[in-house]
Design an enzyme around this catalytic site. Sequence first.
Site, PDB file in Angstrom:
ATOM      1  N   GLY A   1       0.552  -1.368  -0.128  1.00 44.09           N
ATOM      2  CA  GLY A   1       0.066  -0.004   0.272  1.00 44.09           C
ATOM      3  C   GLY A   1       1.081   1.083   0.027  1.00 44.09           C
ATOM      4  O   GLY A   1       2.195   1.094   0.241  1.00 44.09           O
ATOM      5  N   GLY A   2       0.406   2.318  -0.598  1.00 44.52           N
ATOM      6  CA  GLY A   2       1.063   3.559  -0.009  1.00 44.52           C
ATOM      7  C   GLY A   2       1.263   4.332   1.279  1.00 44.52           C
ATOM      8  O   GLY A   2       0.619   3.462   2.096  1.00 44.52           O
ATOM      9  N   ALA A   3       1.705   5.351   1.196  1.00 43.71           N
ATOM     10  CA  ALA A   3       2.400   5.750   2.732  1.00 43.71           C
ATOM     11  C   ALA A   3       0.687   6.387   3.368  1.00 43.71           C
ATOM     12  O   ALA A   3      -0.063   7.263   3.014  1.00 43.71           O
ATOM     13  CB  ALA A   3       3.555   7.227   2.106  1.00 43.71           C
ATOM     14  N   ARG A   4       0.923   5.931   4.660  1.00 48.53           N
ATOM     15  CA  ARG A   4      -0.318   6.137   5.455  1.00 48.53           C
ATOM     16  C   ARG A   4      -1.339   5.425   4.672  1.00 48.53           C
ATOM     17  O   ARG A   4      -2.455   5.848   5.358  1.00 48.53           O
ATOM     18  CB  ARG A   4      -0.274   7.258   5.766  1.00 48.53           C
ATOM     19  CG  ARG A   4       0.910   8.254   7.227  1.00 48.53           C
ATOM     20  CD  ARG A   4       0.754   7.972   8.027  1.00 48.53           C
ATOM     21  NE  ARG A   4       0.564   8.723   8.749  1.00 48.53           N
ATOM     22  CZ  ARG A   4       2.932   8.652   9.438  1.00 48.53           C
ATOM     23  NH1 ARG A   4       3.747   7.030   8.743  1.00 48.53           N
ATOM     24  NH2 ARG A   4       3.374   9.620  10.605  1.00 48.53           N
ATOM     25  N   SER A   5      -1.523   4.142   4.722  1.00 49.98           N
ATOM     26  CA  SER A   5      -2.729   3.664   3.810  1.00 49.98           C
ATOM     27  C   SER A   5      -3.256   2.863   4.349  1.00 49.98           C
ATOM     28  O   SER A   5      -4.825   2.105   4.609  1.00 49.98           O
ATOM     29  CB  SER A   5      -1.813   2.947   2.633  1.00 49.98           C
ATOM     30  OG  SER A   5      -1.225   2.010   2.786  1.00 49.98           O
TER      31      SER A   5
ATOM     32  N   HIS B   1       5.035   2.753  15.892  1.00 50.85           N
ATOM     33  CA  HIS B   1       4.924   1.153  15.235  1.00 50.85           C
ATOM     34  C   HIS B   1       5.063   0.658  16.450  1.00 50.85           C
ATOM     35  O   HIS B   1       4.425  -0.854  17.138  1.00 50.85           O
ATOM     36  CB  HIS B   1       6.231   0.670  14.767  1.00 50.85           C
ATOM     37  CG  HIS B   1       5.180   1.754  13.282  1.00 50.85           C
ATOM     38  ND1 HIS B   1       4.937   0.201  12.538  1.00 50.85           N
ATOM     39  CD2 HIS B   1       5.284   2.274  12.546  1.00 50.85           C
ATOM     40  CE1 HIS B   1       4.945   0.913  10.708  1.00 50.85           C
ATOM     41  NE2 HIS B   1       5.090   2.593  11.394  1.00 50.85           N
TER      42      HIS B   1
ATOM     43  N   ARG C   1       2.285  -2.618  19.551  1.00 53.11           N
ATOM     44  CA  ARG C   1       2.461  -4.391  19.315  1.00 53.11           C
ATOM     45  C   ARG C   1       2.261  -4.490  20.005  1.00 53.11           C
ATOM     46  O   ARG C   1       2.071  -4.081  21.382  1.00 53.11           O
ATOM     47  CB  ARG C   1       4.232  -4.704  19.155  1.00 53.11           C
ATOM     48  CG  ARG C   1       4.731  -4.554  17.447  1.00 53.11           C
ATOM     49  CD  ARG C   1       6.288  -4.046  17.317  1.00 53.11           C
ATOM     50  NE  ARG C   1       6.609  -3.544  16.883  1.00 53.11           N
ATOM     51  CZ  ARG C   1       8.191  -2.844  16.427  1.00 53.11           C
ATOM     52  NH1 ARG C   1       8.352  -2.915  17.623  1.00 53.11           N
ATOM     53  NH2 ARG C   1       8.292  -1.442  15.932  1.00 53.11           N
TER      54      ARG C   1
ATOM     55  N   GLU D   1      14.880  -6.131  15.935  1.00 53.75           N
ATOM     56  CA  GLU D   1      15.483  -5.165  15.132  1.00 53.75           C
ATOM     57  C   GLU D   1      16.708  -5.647  13.558  1.00 53.75           C
ATOM     58  O   GLU D   1      17.520  -5.630  14.461  1.00 53.75           O
ATOM     59  CB  GLU D   1      15.546  -4.226  15.407  1.00 53.75           C
ATOM     60  CG  GLU D   1      14.373  -3.328  16.832  1.00 53.75           C
ATOM     61  CD  GLU D   1      14.862  -2.117  17.266  1.00 53.75           C
ATOM     62  OE1 GLU D   1      16.241  -1.823  17.241  1.00 53.75           O
ATOM     63  OE2 GLU D   1      14.325  -1.580  17.982  1.00 53.75           O
TER      64      GLU D   1
END
Length: 494
Positions: free
Chosen positions: A338-342, A381, A385, A393
């Site tokens: 998806g796109g940014a902030r989708s 983010h 969680r 990471e």
Amino acid sequence: MRLRLLGTGSADGWPNPWCECASCRWAREHEVRTQTAVLLDEVMLIDCGPDVPRAATRFGVRLAGVRHLLFSHAHPDHTGPAALMWRAWTTVADQPLDVVGPPACLEACRAFVGPWDVTDVDMDADQVAGGSGGSGPLRFHPALAGDVLRLGGFEIRPVAANHGDAVIGPAVLYDVTTPDGGRLLYACDTGAPLPRQTLEALTGRAFDVVLMEENNGDRPGFGDHLDLPGFANVLAQLRQRDAVVDTTLVIAVHLSHRNPPGDALAQRLAFMGAQVHPDGTVLDITPATAPAGAPATAPDPDPAVAFRGTRRTRRTRPDQDAVRLGPLPRPYRVLVTGGARSGKSVTAEQRLAAWPGVVYAATAGPVTPGDAEWAARVHAHATRRPSHWTTAETTDLVPLLRVEGSPLLVDCLTLWLTAHLDGDWPARVDELVTAWRNTRRHVVAVTNEVGSGIVPATVVGRRFRDALGRLNAAIAAESDEVWHVVAGIPTRLR
């Protein structure tokens, strides 16, 4: 074990009669739900709000054979004591009926029945003789967390809920074992987290069916109820403790218009391994731990049929192929783009939120000092969680894909490519795609869709766009599912 879902809605039902929100509009057109109640093996009714007796009539169900009535707490959508008065006007008025509930429920019922109608089974003979309780057909049994009641071949274990205070109960959930060995958890109403003593009591129970409330959807904060993240968290806790196992049928009930429209809700719950069913659904279930000699329930020849008995229709989930129900398959590969902030990361997280032991592979790398905007993104983010996940990471994804293990969520492939673009990135892509193809894990990966916008003005920008497009296409070709997220709405491409 036979379950009749006489209602699956919240106190106000779904739709709320006064409301014009999008969720209520969908419900009016597709599926009306009234107050939650379940009829078990035709003889045990769990919860009975004002809607329930008439719902039974609507579905052609007679309640004359009910011998055990369980109330979870004294909120009026769960305890409708007028039903006991109506029963007293019928041909079964003199038949015994066990009325089980917390003290507040039993007290509410007394106002609707005469003292001569009631036998208080927890009273001694002197109390009964003194007028504290009669010897009528209604046998009142207090239900307190930690008790064990055995009635008519059923074993009933009340456990503590996280809902209200002693004024309405104290509220309980019910762990019920049926005469044929079936195990049902009726988890309605409760908020999160479940009390520690409740989790301990449910450990290892391996229920055949769990009916669990999900009242608040994406609009938390209304009473002591579960929203979608809370539902996922409690379900993960039950899985960690083997109360919910691969064979457990998990059904969401007590549904309200605080949820997204029904088709979107069904998809969200299916990601968690849970289902929704319409009011009136009848489910015949063969217990996984049925005692020797117990009769087996014949499976329905058409697995798409959810109703039996008075109605027969197909499940109303709009796209049976859009989601995968049941335990997480392994190996299994899912790509979410998806796109940014989708909403692509949220969608990926929702797929695994109800599963314990998830490894979250964060590929962002260390935050550059002074980059407050990027630090805020990383923090958002991290705080989303679930606490039962583990974060790794790393941009070294191949070793994680090569080893067997718990579910893996990769967020994201875009940043993984960024970390490797200066080297021999085609070889690294080939290595990653091979590991993705051969993985033995259930893995969900997030990536960005960057090829639909303007052509980048720089050479390095065009190089990155082309490389990510090739990576996405190669991963998608080896995926079991591919989803595209636009404006927070996921659409399945494969």
